[in-house]
Design a protein around this motif. Structure first.
Motif, PDB file in Angstrom:
ATOM      1  N   THR A   1      45.321  41.097  43.179  1.00  0.00           N
ATOM      2  CA  THR A   1      45.055  42.389  43.773  1.00  0.00           C
ATOM      3  C   THR A   1      46.208  43.337  43.469  1.00  0.00           C
ATOM      4  O   THR A   1      47.367  42.978  43.600  1.00  0.00           O
ATOM      5  CB  THR A   1      44.880  42.267  45.298  1.00  0.00           C
ATOM      6  OG1 THR A   1      43.762  41.432  45.563  1.00  0.00           O
ATOM      7  CG2 THR A   1      44.654  43.624  45.933  1.00  0.00           C
ATOM      8  N   GLY A   2      45.866  44.575  43.083  1.00  0.00           N
ATOM      9  CA  GLY A   2      46.882  45.555  42.714  1.00  0.00           C
ATOM     10  C   GLY A   2      46.827  45.910  41.246  1.00  0.00           C
ATOM     11  O   GLY A   2      47.373  46.917  40.826  1.00  0.00           O
ATOM     12  N   SER A   3      46.164  45.060  40.439  1.00  0.00           N
ATOM     13  CA  SER A   3      45.945  45.407  39.045  1.00  0.00           C
ATOM     14  C   SER A   3      44.961  46.558  38.967  1.00  0.00           C
ATOM     15  O   SER A   3      44.171  46.800  39.876  1.00  0.00           O
ATOM     16  CB  SER A   3      45.393  44.197  38.297  1.00  0.00           C
ATOM     17  OG  SER A   3      44.896  44.569  37.028  1.00  0.00           O
ATOM     18  N   ARG A   4      44.988  47.287  37.850  1.00  0.00           N
ATOM     19  CA  ARG A   4      44.058  48.405  37.694  1.00  0.00           C
ATOM     20  C   ARG A   4      42.658  47.947  37.318  1.00  0.00           C
ATOM     21  O   ARG A   4      41.732  48.745  37.265  1.00  0.00           O
ATOM     22  CB  ARG A   4      44.599  49.397  36.655  1.00  0.00           C
ATOM     23  CG  ARG A   4      45.733  50.243  37.212  1.00  0.00           C
ATOM     24  CD  ARG A   4      46.324  51.141  36.173  1.00  0.00           C
ATOM     25  NE  ARG A   4      45.324  52.017  35.578  1.00  0.00           N
ATOM     26  CZ  ARG A   4      45.575  52.845  34.564  1.00  0.00           C
ATOM     27  NH1 ARG A   4      46.787  52.889  34.059  1.00  0.00           N
ATOM     28  NH2 ARG A   4      44.638  53.601  34.067  1.00  0.00           N
ATOM     29  N   THR A   5      42.486  46.661  37.025  1.00  0.00           N
ATOM     30  CA  THR A   5      41.155  46.125  36.803  1.00  0.00           C
ATOM     31  C   THR A   5      40.703  45.389  38.056  1.00  0.00           C
ATOM     32  O   THR A   5      41.520  44.763  38.745  1.00  0.00           O
ATOM     33  CB  THR A   5      41.128  45.161  35.603  1.00  0.00           C
ATOM     34  OG1 THR A   5      42.098  44.135  35.815  1.00  0.00           O
ATOM     35  CG2 THR A   5      41.434  45.903  34.321  1.00  0.00           C
ATOM     36  N   PRO A   6      39.407  45.436  38.389  1.00  0.00           N
ATOM     37  CA  PRO A   6      38.919  44.750  39.593  1.00  0.00           C
ATOM     38  C   PRO A   6      39.150  43.248  39.502  1.00  0.00           C
ATOM     39  O   PRO A   6      38.979  42.634  38.445  1.00  0.00           O
ATOM     40  CB  PRO A   6      37.419  45.074  39.606  1.00  0.00           C
ATOM     41  CG  PRO A   6      37.270  46.275  38.741  1.00  0.00           C
ATOM     42  CD  PRO A   6      38.334  46.180  37.699  1.00  0.00           C
ATOM     43  N   THR A   7      39.537  42.652  40.604  1.00  0.00           N
ATOM     44  CA  THR A   7      39.700  41.208  40.652  1.00  0.00           C
ATOM     45  C   THR A   7      38.331  40.530  40.711  1.00  0.00           C
ATOM     46  O   THR A   7      37.307  41.179  40.938  1.00  0.00           O
ATOM     47  CB  THR A   7      40.508  40.792  41.881  1.00  0.00           C
ATOM     48  OG1 THR A   7      39.753  41.134  43.062  1.00  0.00           O
ATOM     49  CG2 THR A   7      41.848  41.504  41.931  1.00  0.00           C
ATOM     50  N   ARG A   8      38.339  39.233  40.525  1.00  0.00           N
ATOM     51  CA  ARG A   8      37.085  38.476  40.626  1.00  0.00           C
ATOM     52  C   ARG A   8      36.472  38.658  42.011  1.00  0.00           C
ATOM     53  O   ARG A   8      35.245  38.802  42.142  1.00  0.00           O
ATOM     54  CB  ARG A   8      37.384  36.994  40.347  1.00  0.00           C
ATOM     55  CG  ARG A   8      36.182  36.079  40.435  1.00  0.00           C
ATOM     56  CD  ARG A   8      35.194  36.364  39.299  1.00  0.00           C
ATOM     57  NE  ARG A   8      34.044  35.493  39.405  1.00  0.00           N
ATOM     58  CZ  ARG A   8      33.018  35.702  40.206  1.00  0.00           C
ATOM     59  NH1 ARG A   8      32.994  36.771  40.996  1.00  0.00           N
ATOM     60  NH2 ARG A   8      31.991  34.870  40.222  1.00  0.00           N
ATOM     61  N   ALA A   9      37.293  38.674  43.057  1.00  0.00           N
ATOM     62  CA  ALA A   9      36.777  38.852  44.422  1.00  0.00           C
ATOM     63  C   ALA A   9      36.191  40.252  44.605  1.00  0.00           C
ATOM     64  O   ALA A   9      35.187  40.424  45.300  1.00  0.00           O
ATOM     65  CB  ALA A   9      37.888  38.603  45.431  1.00  0.00           C
TER      66      ALA A   9
ATOM     67  N   GLY B   1      35.390  56.439  49.553  1.00  0.00           N
ATOM     68  CA  GLY B   1      35.056  55.072  49.166  1.00  0.00           C
ATOM     69  C   GLY B   1      35.596  54.732  47.797  1.00  0.00           C
ATOM     70  O   GLY B   1      35.372  55.460  46.840  1.00  0.00           O
ATOM     71  N   PHE B   2      36.325  53.640  47.689  1.00  0.00           N
ATOM     72  CA  PHE B   2      36.835  53.182  46.398  1.00  0.00           C
ATOM     73  C   PHE B   2      36.977  51.683  46.455  1.00  0.00           C
ATOM     74  O   PHE B   2      37.848  51.148  47.154  1.00  0.00           O
ATOM     75  CB  PHE B   2      38.180  53.835  46.081  1.00  0.00           C
ATOM     76  CG  PHE B   2      38.588  53.688  44.642  1.00  0.00           C
ATOM     77  CD1 PHE B   2      38.108  54.568  43.686  1.00  0.00           C
ATOM     78  CD2 PHE B   2      39.444  52.680  44.244  1.00  0.00           C
ATOM     79  CE1 PHE B   2      38.477  54.445  42.347  1.00  0.00           C
ATOM     80  CE2 PHE B   2      39.822  52.538  42.918  1.00  0.00           C
ATOM     81  CZ  PHE B   2      39.337  53.432  41.962  1.00  0.00           C
ATOM     82  N   GLY B   3      36.116  50.976  45.725  1.00  0.00           N
ATOM     83  CA  GLY B   3      35.980  49.538  45.892  1.00  0.00           C
ATOM     84  C   GLY B   3      36.817  48.669  44.999  1.00  0.00           C
ATOM     85  O   GLY B   3      36.635  47.455  44.994  1.00  0.00           O
ATOM     86  N   PHE B   4      37.747  49.241  44.216  1.00  0.00           N
ATOM     87  CA  PHE B   4      38.559  48.423  43.333  1.00  0.00           C
ATOM     88  C   PHE B   4      40.034  48.537  43.703  1.00  0.00           C
ATOM     89  O   PHE B   4      40.423  49.322  44.543  1.00  0.00           O
ATOM     90  CB  PHE B   4      38.358  48.840  41.872  1.00  0.00           C
ATOM     91  CG  PHE B   4      36.974  48.549  41.348  1.00  0.00           C
ATOM     92  CD1 PHE B   4      36.217  47.512  41.873  1.00  0.00           C
ATOM     93  CD2 PHE B   4      36.416  49.307  40.338  1.00  0.00           C
ATOM     94  CE1 PHE B   4      34.937  47.235  41.403  1.00  0.00           C
ATOM     95  CE2 PHE B   4      35.149  49.039  39.856  1.00  0.00           C
ATOM     96  CZ  PHE B   4      34.407  48.004  40.381  1.00  0.00           C
ATOM     97  N   VAL B   5      40.868  47.749  43.039  1.00  0.00           N
ATOM     98  CA  VAL B   5      42.317  47.706  43.256  1.00  0.00           C
ATOM     99  C   VAL B   5      42.620  47.381  44.713  1.00  0.00           C
ATOM    100  O   VAL B   5      43.585  47.857  45.298  1.00  0.00           O
ATOM    101  CB  VAL B   5      42.996  49.039  42.846  1.00  0.00           C
ATOM    102  CG1 VAL B   5      44.475  48.798  42.547  1.00  0.00           C
ATOM    103  CG2 VAL B   5      42.338  49.647  41.625  1.00  0.00           C
TER     104      VAL B   5
END
Length: 596
Positions: free
Chosen positions: A37-45, A574-578
């Protein structure tokens, strides 16, 4: 129509034997998405929080089209089912539900509108005629909510022009809504994510047969669109950049018959894949004829074209120089006949003098006049520091991701206020090639730290929100007031504790006496510009009943800040990534929730 087409594709592909989704994910997706978590790409979760429709839309039309191009529709369907662990929806959602009835009011933009990213071409994000007083802020109440279908990221900047709200979406649909009720006047399918603010301009060639007012915006496929602002009818569409990773995230700026269009890209994330021959993208500003879309000039932020300079440890050819994407809306300097743009990091090990810089271009010709670089050597890409494509000694990814603000000081001297993800705010001299006059640190900084989407400036003060996401107790999230003549800090209000993640990423919006800022924890707040006191706080972390009957929830605030006009405060949420909380709602507030 978009949802109906996707629904048809799903129904057809369901009849075929789908490949194993896990194998496709491991071979095409895992390198970038099996991150912390914290990467600019979405995690698997984080991918598991999506619906299959959202994943498929991202691969076919959205941020992941480069990766989607390597897969068949059946493979895309299989990986969408695998990463989400969910079934397809029973039926498509009509993105135009809740249409307005009756004839719309005459379209007549006025001086109290919020038009484009920064209200005017200086990008100050300051509304001098908001339609309500600062003392009324505690009485702001939700007037209506609008749900974006199939979205987990509602981060676009709405605008309010002539009693209408214009806003793009991650689903690729642009909406024109009634500001008083939220009903839908028209929708336009751009074919890709629209994050940029809409810019409404009066046509210089209006007639009974031609549009009088034109709405301009860019998409995540590198194209600019011009549509009739009253009807949504397409007037022209122009591809600005053919690079497969090119995207327009910053809003086009209009001046004297021309549009000035910034170009960024997702290639720094694509480069995280060991098989990707990175990198070849160069940021740019392009000037278009606003009536026809004809390209007048295009100037790259990286002057030299890329060439092979090494081979990675995985045997992949690596190219450079590359990068210096322009993520934000350009700023016009009519006095000096210039356009200013802030740039992002370099993607490769070849250093360039124009990354993490404020650039000045000649308005007429596009000639690059100067570069004020504040962070040399910020060479970054996804997957670093471990990936085989990473530059030696990779940087932190501390772009200028927000627009510079041109403002006049007492006595007539002008200054450029530039905010960076490093957590530093700069005062630059436009008469001395962007010389740094002062710099003030307000945040720890980093890829998700510092000032992410920008500040607002009134007569004498800049108001900046600090993110410092994932810096834990070392960061300094909150709101800051800085004197623009010398960089002196006037006040600082730390983010409140006990209200979710304290990071404040969204752009700040200001009016006389108030500055608004949204938080990662889902709170939209109004601050007194005199003292920094929080005078209004709305918790958006819940479900909403919407005027268009689309199920909607609030989440993290990110990206564009609220638009303020005609007694209304309107913001996406709403922002569902990072690591953010997903959401798909547009929220409209007014004093006591009443029409103004």
């Amino acid at each position: 129509m978009r949802s109906l087409i996707i629904f048809f594709v799903l129904a057809v592909s369901a009849c075929a034997a789908a490949p194993e989704g896990v194998a496709i994910f491991e071979s095409h997706c895992a390198t970038c998405h099996q991150t912390e978590t914290g990467s600019r790409t979405p995690t698997r979760a984080e991918l598991a929080n999506l619906t299959p429709e959202q994943v498929m839309s991202a691969l076919l039309r959205g941020k992941m089209t480069v990766q989607g191009a390597a897969l068949s529709t059946i493979e895309i369907r299989a990986v969408a089912l695998y990463v989400t662990g969910k079934n397809w929806s029973a039926q498509p959602v009509d993105p135009a539900a809740g249409r307005c009835s009756g004839n719309p009011k005459p379209f007549s933009p006025g001086s109290g509108d919020w038009n484009g990213w920064g209200v005017d071409s200086s990008n100050a994000r300051y509304q001098p005629r908001p339609g309500f007083q600062a003392a009324d802020a505690p009485r702001l109440k939700l007037k209506w909510a609008f749900g974006f279908p199939d979205d987990t990221q509602a981060a676009g900047q709405p605008v309010i022009v002539s009693g209408r709200v214009f806003v793009g979406s991650n689903g690729g649909v642009v909406y024109s809504l009634d500001a008083s009720t939220g009903c839908v006047y028209w929708t336009y399918d751009a074919g890709g994510i629209v994050r940029s603010a809409i810019n409404i301009v009066k046509s210089s060639k209006a007639s009974s047969q031609k549009s009088k007012w034109i709405a301009y915006f860019g998409d995540y496929h590198g194209s600019m669109h011009a549509v009739d602002a009253e009807t949504g009818k397409l007037l022209w569409k122009v591809k600005i950049d053919d690079h497969p990773a090119a995207r327009i995230t910053g809003s086009p700026t209009y001046y004297d018959g021309r549009l000035y269009v910034p170009m960024a890209s997702s290639e720094e994330l694509d480069g995280g894949s060991p098989q990707y021959e990175c990198c070849t993208f160069r940021g740019s500003v392009t000037s278009l004829d606003a009536e026809t879309g004809r390209i007048i000039w295009k100037t790259y932020s990286v002057p030299d074209p890329p060439k092979v300079y090494k081979t990675s440890t995985a045997g992949t050819k690596l190219y450079g120089p590359a990068g210096a994407g322009i993520w934000s809306s350009p700023t016009i300097d009519a006095k000096r006949k210039r356009v200013y743009a802030g740039t992002g990091n370099s993607y490769t090990g070849i250093g360039i003098p124009t990354s993490d810089s404020v650039l000045a271009f000649d308005l007429a010709t596009g000639s690059l006049l100067w570069s004020s670089q504040v962070t040399p050597g910020d060479n970054w890409m996804g997957g670093c520091p471990k990936g085989p494509n990473c530059p030696d000694n990779p940087g932190e990814d501390i772009d200028f991701g927000s627009s510079s603000i041109l403002h006049s000081l007492p006595g007539g001297k002008q200054i450029l206020v530039a905010t960076q993800k490093s957590g530093v705010i700069y005062g630059l001299d436009p008469d001395q090639r962007g010389k740094v006059l002062w710099k003030t640190r307000v945040g720890l900084g980093g890829a998700q730290g510092g000032v992410q989407f920008g500040a607002a400036v009134d007569d004498h003060i800049a108001y900046a929100a600090v993110s410092d996401l994932y810096k834990r107790d070392k960061g300094t999230p909150g709101m800051y007031a800085i004197k623009i003549d010398n960089g002196e800090e006037l006040w600082a209000t730390p983010a409140p504790s006990g209200a979710g993640n304290p990071a404040q990423l969204s752009a700040v919006s200001a009016m006389p006496g108030l500055a608004f800022s949204g938080s990662w924890g889902g709170h939209l707040r109004a601050y007194s510009t005199k003292t920094g006191e929080i005078v209004w706080d709305f918790d958006a972390g819940r479900d909403f009943e919407t005027v268009n009957h689309v199920p909607a929830q609030g989440g993290s605030f990110n990206g564009g800040g609220p638009a303020i006009a005609n007694g209304m405060v309107i913001s996406t949420c709403g922002f569902g990534f990072v690591g953010g909380k997903p959401g798909n709602v547009l929220l409209a507030f007014s004093v006591d929730g009443e029409s103004r």
